[in-house]
Design a protein around this motif. Structure first.
Motif, PDB file in Angstrom:
ATOM      1  N   SER A  63     -13.264   4.969  12.884  1.00 23.14           N
ATOM      2  CA  SER A  63     -14.466   4.882  13.704  1.00 23.14           C
ATOM      3  C   SER A  63     -15.543   5.885  13.291  1.00 23.14           C
ATOM      4  O   SER A  63     -16.737   5.581  13.397  1.00 23.14           O
ATOM      5  N   CYS A  64     -15.167   7.067  12.828  1.00 27.42           N
ATOM      6  CA  CYS A  64     -16.188   8.048  12.452  1.00 27.42           C
ATOM      7  C   CYS A  64     -16.942   7.591  11.199  1.00 27.42           C
ATOM      8  O   CYS A  64     -18.170   7.654  11.144  1.00 27.42           O
ATOM      9  N   SER A  65     -16.210   7.139  10.188  1.00 26.30           N
ATOM     10  CA  SER A  65     -16.862   6.621   8.986  1.00 26.30           C
ATOM     11  C   SER A  65     -17.751   5.423   9.330  1.00 26.30           C
ATOM     12  O   SER A  65     -18.886   5.313   8.846  1.00 26.30           O
TER      13      SER A  65
ATOM     14  N   MET B 110     -19.435  15.956  14.008  1.00 20.16           N
ATOM     15  CA  MET B 110     -18.939  15.200  12.855  1.00 20.16           C
ATOM     16  C   MET B 110     -19.517  15.705  11.543  1.00 20.16           C
ATOM     17  O   MET B 110     -20.732  15.752  11.359  1.00 20.16           O
ATOM     18  N   ASN B 111     -18.646  16.055  10.617  1.00 18.99           N
ATOM     19  CA  ASN B 111     -19.049  16.372   9.257  1.00 18.99           C
ATOM     20  C   ASN B 111     -18.962  15.124   8.387  1.00 18.99           C
ATOM     21  O   ASN B 111     -18.307  14.143   8.748  1.00 18.99           O
ATOM     22  N   LEU B 112     -19.597  15.170   7.223  1.00 17.70           N
ATOM     23  CA  LEU B 112     -19.520  14.065   6.275  1.00 17.70           C
ATOM     24  C   LEU B 112     -18.371  14.333   5.309  1.00 17.70           C
ATOM     25  O   LEU B 112     -18.588  14.624   4.124  1.00 17.70           O
ATOM     26  N   ASP B 113     -17.137  14.256   5.812  1.00 16.43           N
ATOM     27  CA  ASP B 113     -15.973  14.472   4.965  1.00 16.43           C
ATOM     28  C   ASP B 113     -14.790  13.691   5.525  1.00 16.43           C
ATOM     29  O   ASP B 113     -14.825  13.178   6.645  1.00 16.43           O
ATOM     30  N   SER B 114     -13.741  13.592   4.731  1.00 19.22           N
ATOM     31  CA  SER B 114     -12.582  12.800   5.131  1.00 19.22           C
ATOM     32  C   SER B 114     -11.884  13.371   6.346  1.00 19.22           C
ATOM     33  O   SER B 114     -11.267  12.641   7.121  1.00 19.22           O
TER      34      SER B 114
ATOM     35  N   PHE C  47     -13.813  11.919   9.068  1.00 22.86           N
ATOM     36  CA  PHE C  47     -13.702  10.460   9.039  1.00 22.86           C
ATOM     37  C   PHE C  47     -12.342   9.979   9.528  1.00 22.86           C
ATOM     38  O   PHE C  47     -12.257   8.963  10.227  1.00 22.86           O
ATOM     39  N   ARG C  48     -11.266  10.693   9.151  1.00 25.02           N
ATOM     40  CA  ARG C  48      -9.925  10.120   9.348  1.00 25.02           C
ATOM     41  C   ARG C  48      -8.905  11.043  10.012  1.00 25.02           C
ATOM     42  O   ARG C  48      -7.896  10.551  10.500  1.00 25.02           O
ATOM     43  N   LEU C  49      -9.136  12.346  10.013  1.00 22.79           N
ATOM     44  CA  LEU C  49      -8.076  13.268  10.402  1.00 22.79           C
ATOM     45  C   LEU C  49      -8.359  14.052  11.679  1.00 22.79           C
ATOM     46  O   LEU C  49      -7.431  14.594  12.271  1.00 22.79           O
ATOM     47  N   ASN C  50      -9.615  14.154  12.089  1.00 24.26           N
ATOM     48  CA  ASN C  50      -9.965  14.968  13.251  1.00 24.26           C
ATOM     49  C   ASN C  50     -10.498  14.115  14.395  1.00 24.26           C
ATOM     50  O   ASN C  50     -11.052  13.037  14.178  1.00 24.26           O
TER      51      ASN C  50
ATOM     52  N   ARG D 154     -12.675  17.809  -6.298  1.00 24.13           N
ATOM     53  CA  ARG D 154     -12.861  16.452  -5.785  1.00 24.13           C
ATOM     54  C   ARG D 154     -11.530  15.704  -5.636  1.00 24.13           C
ATOM     55  O   ARG D 154     -11.425  14.785  -4.821  1.00 24.13           O
ATOM     56  N   LEU D 155     -10.526  16.090  -6.397  1.00 26.68           N
ATOM     57  CA  LEU D 155      -9.225  15.461  -6.263  1.00 26.68           C
ATOM     58  C   LEU D 155      -8.636  15.665  -4.872  1.00 26.68           C
ATOM     59  O   LEU D 155      -7.790  14.884  -4.425  1.00 26.68           O
ATOM     60  N   PHE D 156      -9.098  16.691  -4.177  1.00 26.12           N
ATOM     61  CA  PHE D 156      -8.589  17.003  -2.838  1.00 26.12           C
ATOM     62  C   PHE D 156      -9.442  16.390  -1.729  1.00 26.12           C
ATOM     63  O   PHE D 156      -9.227  16.690  -0.550  1.00 26.12           O
ATOM     64  N   ASP D 157     -10.412  15.527  -2.090  1.00 24.43           N
ATOM     65  CA  ASP D 157     -11.303  14.927  -1.102  1.00 24.43           C
ATOM     66  C   ASP D 157     -10.567  14.314   0.099  1.00 24.43           C
ATOM     67  O   ASP D 157     -11.028  14.450   1.232  1.00 24.43           O
ATOM     68  N   PRO D 158      -9.412  13.626  -0.084  1.00 27.50           N
ATOM     69  CA  PRO D 158      -8.771  13.008   1.073  1.00 27.50           C
ATOM     70  C   PRO D 158      -8.333  13.970   2.166  1.00 27.50           C
ATOM     71  O   PRO D 158      -8.102  13.545   3.299  1.00 27.50           O
ATOM     72  N   VAL D 159      -8.199  15.266   1.844  1.00 29.06           N
ATOM     73  CA  VAL D 159      -7.757  16.210   2.867  1.00 29.06           C
ATOM     74  C   VAL D 159      -8.801  17.301   3.109  1.00 29.06           C
ATOM     75  O   VAL D 159      -8.530  18.268   3.835  1.00 29.06           O
ATOM     76  N   LEU D 160     -10.000  17.166   2.527  1.00 24.88           N
ATOM     77  CA  LEU D 160     -11.045  18.170   2.743  1.00 24.88           C
ATOM     78  C   LEU D 160     -11.795  17.907   4.044  1.00 24.88           C
ATOM     79  O   LEU D 160     -11.910  16.788   4.492  1.00 24.88           O
TER      80      LEU D 160
END
Length: 464
Positions: free
Chosen positions: A299-301, A398-402, A405-408, A458-464
């Motif tokens: 929903s955030c994304s 809301m920040n513009l990060d994963s 978007f998905r974890l918080n 950038r490889l860590f984007d999914p958990v940043l």
């Protein structure tokens, strides 16, 4: 004797890694994340297994089902409200459908620029509370501002006012026990938030990043600030600190209250006090957007994608962490192709170096597609503000990060009102005047080691 035991231990770790890799393939939301976890767990389980247990877990141990069940109960128990039929809100109808809520007309809004204005307003409102105070922040610190907040809450509790406080166990990991004990001893009901009944400080995902204050059901606050001296610009080296909050009066306060009540009920099994807000005396149409990893959709994304697609002339946004996913990146690029003035403001100083490095690479890629990117000067910029055309502005957590978007768990107020959007425009124009517009040379002229660090980050984007 030790060699066979070591061999058995390694075999068990590899078997556990394969089992976790299978779990990652089945449950990780994105293909990129699933591939990364599965590869690491299968090949290097002794390095990735423990991080996966804390970062890669998708199940909430019953939280998701109970959260959705509670939300349905809250929906059924919600009092009838005056719905907005303003045509200017129609382009955000998808958000209303996704969130099962609506815009509230006639809201009275006050833009709170910086920490001094924000906490002056919040502490004044708390001091005038007659029935109850609901307070939720990601971070509480035991410093000057933290103790001012503590004293304000203790004074209201001593006056017989119900005071309910939620804080995040990870965000407030440095909060000393005596701070919480003092509040409890003074009659304040205070709890840490966690999605698991068995709380652990190592559960780094599924954190509650919301910032909500509600006083007597009549006045609410939402935005980007937490309770700590750094948010007043008193903690170098990040000072001065740039942030923004919002004060709301009207029926939208009921939705802030509802979000708090859902989190409170999960933690305590009880409901906080509640009163219906008086009618708003303003001109704004306000939609409270509460998002989180327990939602059916991301929903955030989707919130960002919907609002970006609504822009026809201007889209200005500020974020401390610019790590957009593919959907948001595509929406920003399409806005540029429509002829929209797309500007992104990010910090010039890092508070988290890995995120800063990844943000710098994303900024370079954004510049190549025609998005203008600015670095705020001086100090650190933490505000989360979005301005669309001449009539829409959003302020929230809301920040513009994963992670957002998905974890918080996040919350924001989306406001349709030309006067309020004008106030936000004035604020942002002042910010842009003090910012530096960057170009491709920031990346292209960087030393190769720094550019390599950006790509690794950038490889860590999914958990940043």
């Amino acid at each position: 004797m030790n060699l066979p035991l070591l061999t058995i231990a390694l075999i068990l770790v590899h078997l556990a890694g394969l089992a976790a890799a299978t779990h990652a393939v089945m449950h990780t939301r994105t293909p990129q994340g699933a591939f990364a976890w599965a590869l690491g767990l299968a090949l290097l389980p002794w390095l990735t297994l423990l991080p996966y247990l804390y970062l890669g877990r998708r199940r909430f141990h019953g939280y998701v089902d109970q959260h959705r069940r509670h939300r349905r109960q809250f929906d059924h128990a919600r009092e009838p409200v005056t719905l907005s039929h303003d045509p200017s809100c129609a382009r955000y109808a998808a958000l209303c459908n996704m969130l099962h809520t609506t815009f509230h007309p006639g809201q009275q809004l006050r833009l709170l620029v910086d920490g001094d204005a924000t906490f002056t307003a919040i502490l004044d409102a708390i001091a005038q509370a007659e029935h109850y105070v609901l307070v939720q922040f990601f971070i509480f610190h035991d410093d000057g501002l933290g103790r001012r907040m503590q004293q304000a809450l203790l004074e209201r509790a001593a006056a017989g006012i119900d005071v309910c406080v939620l804080y995040d166990g990870i965000g407030s990991h440095a909060l000393p026990r005596h701070y919480v004990d003092t509040l409890r001893a003074g009659g304040v009901t205070i709890h840490p938030f966690a999605t698991q009944r068995r709380h652990t400080r190592f559960q780094l995902n599924f954190r509650n990043h919301r910032k909500i204050v509600v006083v007597d059901g009549a006045q609410g606050f939402v935005g980007g600030l937490n309770v700590g001296d750094e948010y007043l610009g008193l903690a170098p080296p990040l000072a001065p600190w740039r942030d923004t909050h919002l004060a709301v009066r009207g029926q939208a306060v009921a939705d802030l209250q509802r979000s708090f009540a859902e989190d409170w009920h999960w933690v305590t099994g009880t409901l906080p006090p509640r009163r219906s807000p008086p009618p708003g005396q303003g001109t704004a149409h306000t939609l409270i957007v509460a998002t989180g990893p327990a939602d059916l959709q991301e929903s955030c994304s989707l919130f960002f994608v919907t609002v970006i697609h609504a822009a026809q002339r201007r889209l200005w946004l500020t974020t401390p962490y610019f790590v957009p996913d593919h959907a948001v990146t595509a929406a920003l690029q399409l806005a540029v192709l429509r002829g929209v003035d797309v500007r992104v403001m990010i910090p010039s100083r890092p508070d988290h170096r890995t995120v800063f490095l990844s943000s710098t690479l994303h900024a370079y890629n954004a510049l190549r597609t025609g998005i203008r990117v600015f670095r705020h000067q001086p100090g650190f910029m933490h505000q989360k503000v979005l301005l669309v055309d001449d009539d829409t502005a959003a302020i929230g957590s809301m920040n513009l990060d994963s992670r957002s978007f998905r974890l918080n768990f996040e919350i924001a107020a989306l406001n349709v009102d030309r006067a309020f959007a004008g106030d936000v425009e004035t604020m942002l124009r002042n910010d842009f005047e003090h910012a530096i517009e960057i170009d491709k040379t920031e990346y292209e002229h960087a030393p190769w080691r720094r550019r390599l660090a950006m790509h690794i980050a950038r490889l860590f984007d999914p958990v940043l």
